[in-house]
Scaffold this motif. Sequence first.
Motif, mmCIF file in Angstrom:
data_model
loop_
_atom_site.group_PDB
_atom_site.id
_atom_site.type_symbol
_atom_site.label_atom_id
_atom_site.label_comp_id
_atom_site.label_asym_id
_atom_site.label_seq_id
_atom_site.Cartn_x
_atom_site.Cartn_y
_atom_site.Cartn_z
ATOM 1 N N LYS A 7 0.833 -1.205 0.000
ATOM 2 C CA LYS A 7 0.000 0.000 0.000
ATOM 3 C C LYS A 7 0.860 1.245 0.000
ATOM 4 C CE LYS A 7 -4.126 -1.654 2.179
ATOM 5 N NZ LYS A 7 -5.391 -1.159 2.598
ATOM 6 N N VAL A 8 0.403 2.246 -0.737
ATOM 7 C CA VAL A 8 1.059 3.548 -0.703
ATOM 8 C C VAL A 8 0.754 4.170 0.650
ATOM 9 C CG1 VAL A 8 1.118 5.857 -1.711
ATOM 10 C CG2 VAL A 8 0.848 3.858 -3.190
ATOM 11 N N ILE A 9 1.799 4.552 1.401
ATOM 12 C CA ILE A 9 1.575 5.168 2.707
ATOM 13 C C ILE A 9 1.972 6.644 2.727
ATOM 14 C CG2 ILE A 9 1.690 3.015 4.001
ATOM 15 C CD1 ILE A 9 4.552 3.848 4.842
ATOM 16 N N LYS A 10 2.726 7.068 1.696
ATOM 17 C CA LYS A 10 3.124 8.475 1.660
ATOM 18 C C LYS A 10 3.631 8.825 0.270
ATOM 19 C CE LYS A 10 5.952 11.881 4.009
ATOM 20 N NZ LYS A 10 6.917 12.171 5.046
ATOM 21 N N LEU A 11 3.337 10.045 -0.140
ATOM 22 C CA LEU A 11 3.917 10.604 -1.357
ATOM 23 C C LEU A 11 5.029 11.517 -0.889
ATOM 24 C CD1 LEU A 11 0.584 11.434 -3.181
ATOM 25 C CD2 LEU A 11 2.044 9.451 -3.523
ATOM 26 N N GLY A 12 6.233 11.203 -1.297
ATOM 27 C CA GLY A 12 7.398 11.908 -0.773
ATOM 28 C C GLY A 12 7.821 13.100 -1.599
ATOM 29 N N ILE A 31 6.328 6.112 -1.149
ATOM 30 C CA ILE A 31 6.663 5.222 -0.034
ATOM 31 C C ILE A 31 5.590 4.138 0.048
ATOM 32 C CG2 ILE A 31 7.010 5.010 2.449
ATOM 33 C CD1 ILE A 31 8.217 7.883 0.365
ATOM 34 N N VAL A 32 6.037 2.877 -0.032
ATOM 35 C CA VAL A 32 5.142 1.720 -0.076
ATOM 36 C C VAL A 32 5.442 0.823 1.111
ATOM 37 C CG1 VAL A 32 4.475 -0.316 -1.418
ATOM 38 C CG2 VAL A 32 5.004 1.826 -2.596
ATOM 39 N N GLU A 33 4.371 0.297 1.727
ATOM 40 C CA GLU A 33 4.528 -0.644 2.840
ATOM 41 C C GLU A 33 4.026 -2.016 2.416
ATOM 42 O OE1 GLU A 33 3.813 -0.751 7.593
ATOM 43 O OE2 GLU A 33 2.176 0.051 6.402
ATOM 44 N N ASP A 34 4.889 -3.002 2.560
ATOM 45 C CA ASP A 34 4.569 -4.399 2.254
ATOM 46 C C ASP A 34 4.260 -5.106 3.575
ATOM 47 O OD1 ASP A 34 4.426 -7.053 1.542
ATOM 48 O OD2 ASP A 34 6.453 -7.163 0.734
ATOM 49 N N THR A 35 3.037 -5.540 3.728
ATOM 50 C CA THR A 35 2.627 -6.197 4.973
ATOM 51 C C THR A 35 2.389 -7.693 4.778
ATOM 52 O OG1 THR A 35 0.320 -5.625 4.557
ATOM 53 C CG2 THR A 35 1.579 -4.104 5.920
ATOM 54 N N SER A 36 2.878 -8.257 3.665
ATOM 55 C CA SER A 36 2.622 -9.665 3.382
ATOM 56 C C SER A 36 3.432 -10.613 4.258
ATOM 57 C CB SER A 36 2.908 -9.970 1.907
ATOM 58 O OG SER A 36 4.273 -9.752 1.615
ATOM 59 N N GLY A 37 4.559 -10.175 4.761
ATOM 60 C CA GLY A 37 5.408 -11.036 5.588
ATOM 61 C C GLY A 37 5.100 -10.883 7.068
ATOM 62 N N LYS A 41 7.506 -4.144 5.959
ATOM 63 C CA LYS A 41 8.662 -3.354 5.549
ATOM 64 C C LYS A 41 8.195 -2.183 4.698
ATOM 65 C CE LYS A 41 9.698 -6.405 1.679
ATOM 66 N NZ LYS A 41 10.649 -7.276 1.056
ATOM 67 N N LYS A 42 8.906 -1.072 4.832
ATOM 68 C CA LYS A 42 8.595 0.135 4.082
ATOM 69 C C LYS A 42 9.751 0.406 3.133
ATOM 70 C CE LYS A 42 6.037 1.948 7.942
ATOM 71 N NZ LYS A 42 6.086 2.804 9.108
ATOM 72 N N LEU A 43 9.414 0.937 1.958
ATOM 73 C CA LEU A 43 10.429 1.200 0.960
ATOM 74 C C LEU A 43 10.123 2.518 0.262
ATOM 75 C CD1 LEU A 43 12.929 -0.087 -0.372
ATOM 76 C CD2 LEU A 43 11.386 -1.150 -2.013
ATOM 77 N N ALA A 44 11.125 3.387 0.185
ATOM 78 C CA ALA A 44 11.004 4.652 -0.547
ATOM 79 C C ALA A 44 11.526 4.417 -1.956
ATOM 80 C CB ALA A 44 11.799 5.748 0.148
ATOM 81 N N LEU A 45 10.660 4.603 -2.943
ATOM 82 C CA LEU A 45 11.010 4.351 -4.335
ATOM 83 C C LEU A 45 11.064 5.666 -5.103
ATOM 84 C CD1 LEU A 45 8.431 1.618 -4.238
ATOM 85 C CD2 LEU A 45 10.698 1.088 -5.081
ATOM 86 N N THR A 46 12.100 5.839 -5.901
ATOM 87 C CA THR A 46 12.207 7.010 -6.747
ATOM 88 C C THR A 46 11.517 6.710 -8.071
ATOM 89 O OG1 THR A 46 14.305 7.622 -5.748
ATOM 90 C CG2 THR A 46 13.806 8.593 -7.888
#
Length: 91
Positions: A7-12, A31-37, A41-46
């Motif tokens: 899920k998108v949690i923030k627009l950076g 910024i995307v949060e993966d909650t499948s595991g 985990k959160k990841l900032a993607l350019t």
Amino acid sequence: MSEITGKVIKLGQERSFSKKSGETVNEVQLIVEDTSGKFPKKLALTCSGETYQFAKESRIGDNVKIQYNIESREWQEKWFTECKAWKAARV
């Protein structure tokens, strides 16, 4: 190549810059949060190029699947790592 679905949690941060060729490049962080595991985990993607418009149209809470590359570069004896999205879709 790596992939994240979440899920998108923030627009950076958004920024524009000119390449040596004179071409203007627009970038925005998504910024995307993966909650499948077991541990989220959160990841900032350019996002730039084709993924720039996708990121600009994204809203907090959107479910997305993004493929990205991890790149590092050195500047003044310091290393910087960036996750660059190259394909993005809503799921």
